[in-house]
Scaffold this motif. Structure first.
Motif, PDB file in Angstrom:
ATOM      1  N   GLU A  48       0.777  -1.178  -0.029  1.00  0.00           N
ATOM      2  CA  GLU A  48       0.158   0.117   0.021  1.00  0.00           C
ATOM      3  C   GLU A  48       0.876   1.312  -0.035  1.00  0.00           C
ATOM      4  O   GLU A  48       0.550   2.357  -0.659  1.00  0.00           O
ATOM      5  CB  GLU A  48      -1.123   0.118   1.244  1.00  0.00           C
ATOM      6  CG  GLU A  48      -2.097  -0.694   1.097  1.00  0.00           C
ATOM      7  CD  GLU A  48      -1.544  -2.258   1.864  1.00  0.00           C
ATOM      8  OE1 GLU A  48      -0.777  -2.684   1.916  1.00  0.00           O
ATOM      9  OE2 GLU A  48      -2.897  -2.903   1.858  1.00  0.00           O
ATOM     10  N   LEU A  49       2.030   1.072   0.953  1.00  0.00           N
ATOM     11  CA  LEU A  49       3.035   2.398   0.821  1.00  0.00           C
ATOM     12  C   LEU A  49       3.248   2.789  -0.555  1.00  0.00           C
ATOM     13  O   LEU A  49       3.474   3.716  -0.757  1.00  0.00           O
ATOM     14  CB  LEU A  49       3.796   2.343   1.931  1.00  0.00           C
ATOM     15  CG  LEU A  49       5.216   3.212   2.070  1.00  0.00           C
ATOM     16  CD1 LEU A  49       4.489   4.489   2.304  1.00  0.00           C
ATOM     17  CD2 LEU A  49       6.328   2.937   2.759  1.00  0.00           C
ATOM     18  N   VAL A  50       3.904   1.476  -1.210  1.00  0.00           N
ATOM     19  CA  VAL A  50       4.717   1.604  -2.303  1.00  0.00           C
ATOM     20  C   VAL A  50       3.629   2.232  -3.482  1.00  0.00           C
ATOM     21  O   VAL A  50       3.883   3.159  -4.132  1.00  0.00           O
ATOM     22  CB  VAL A  50       5.109   0.306  -2.848  1.00  0.00           C
ATOM     23  CG1 VAL A  50       5.617   0.495  -4.432  1.00  0.00           C
ATOM     24  CG2 VAL A  50       6.195  -0.123  -2.002  1.00  0.00           C
ATOM     25  N   LEU A  51       2.306   1.583  -3.491  1.00  0.00           N
ATOM     26  CA  LEU A  51       1.320   2.133  -4.400  1.00  0.00           C
ATOM     27  C   LEU A  51       1.202   3.533  -4.200  1.00  0.00           C
ATOM     28  O   LEU A  51       0.896   4.415  -5.266  1.00  0.00           O
ATOM     29  CB  LEU A  51       0.136   1.169  -4.241  1.00  0.00           C
ATOM     30  CG  LEU A  51       0.154  -0.180  -4.842  1.00  0.00           C
ATOM     31  CD1 LEU A  51      -0.916  -0.959  -4.287  1.00  0.00           C
ATOM     32  CD2 LEU A  51       0.200  -0.072  -6.385  1.00  0.00           C
ATOM     33  N   ASP A  52       0.837   4.087  -2.985  1.00  0.00           N
ATOM     34  CA  ASP A  52       0.510   5.441  -2.749  1.00  0.00           C
ATOM     35  C   ASP A  52       1.683   6.126  -3.050  1.00  0.00           C
ATOM     36  O   ASP A  52       1.416   7.201  -3.666  1.00  0.00           O
ATOM     37  CB  ASP A  52       0.292   5.502  -1.236  1.00  0.00           C
ATOM     38  CG  ASP A  52      -0.025   6.652  -0.735  1.00  0.00           C
ATOM     39  OD1 ASP A  52      -0.966   7.554  -1.584  1.00  0.00           O
ATOM     40  OD2 ASP A  52       0.588   7.836  -0.266  1.00  0.00           O
TER      41      ASP A  52
END
Length: 231
Positions: A48-52
């Motif tokens: 999720e952090l990477v996608l964001d």
């Protein structure tokens, strides 16, 4: 026959358009440790952090425009067979009008399957979300070459470099390998131009032109020299 002008570009050319370079403070990129957001380990730990993170990069890139450095490179296609090898993941070269661009580190506006890396999809808009899947049902990830991953287009970049009549380096510190190693493959009799406000360390070679300037104004000087000397 048109001379082949091979160009290696880095973060410096896009920095003037307002895209952050990730070699800023202490290996941080927009306040993140690069290994948290640009490595397979970071992806496994917190997708999720990477996608964001890449959603924010995409949002930023959609709002900026190519600068004179990009435009001048595109204009050189009128006179030379221009091949751009870029370490940048943005699409500013294409938006400026360049037609032959090799993205060594991937493309910000593409996603790819986590199951089969040949399944690549354009991203419309700026968001890639958890639950966005490829046709085989696996989560999509940014189509970016992360730290520790192979660089699939490196062979193509080497091939272009070996065939260069003129080689130009714009806006790169020449510290990120394997891209930085391309300069060492340029045939000795080929002129090499380097444009950067902080010139990288270069070994001495014949026909080396060092232009200590930012991409936009430095490229104006290069264009003038190229048109005078090589047409």
């Amino acid at each position: 026959m048109e001379k082949k002008l091979v160009v290696l570009t880095g973060a410096g050319i896009s920095a003037e358009s307002g895209i952050a370079t990730f070699r800023d403070a202490n290996g941080l990129w927009e306040g993140y440790d690069v290994m948290e957001v640009a490595s397979p380990q970071g992806w496994r730990k917190n997708p999720e952090l990477v996608l964001d993170f890449y959603n924010q990069r995409r949002k930023n890139a959609a709002d900026v425009k190519p600068n004179a450095g990009h435009t001048l490179l595109a204009e050189l296609e009128k006179h030379f067979d221009v091949r751009i090898i870029t370490q940048n993941v943005d699409d500013l070269h294409e938006r400026a009008g360049s037609t032959n661009v090799i993205h060594l580190h991937g493309k910000l506006f593409e996603s790819r399957s986590t199951l089969d890396e040949k399944l690549v999809y354009p991203i419309t808009g700026w968001e890639l979300k958890k639950g966005d899947k490829c046709e085989r049902g696996s989560q999509l990830r940014p189509n970016i070459v992360w730290f520790g991953e192979p660089v699939p287009l490196m062979e193509k970049a080497i091939e272009e470099t070996l065939q260069a009549d003129i080689f130009l380096v714009v806006g790169t510190s020449l510290v990120v390998y394997p891209a930085a190693g391309l300069v060492d493959l340029v045939p000795e009799d080929v002129p090499v131009f380097v444009v950067d406000p902080n010139l990288p360390q270069m070994r001495k070679r014949p026909n080396l032109y060092l232009i200590e300037d930012k991409a936009s104004t430095g490229m104006a000087q290069v264009k003038q020299i190229l048109l005078e000397k090589y047409l």
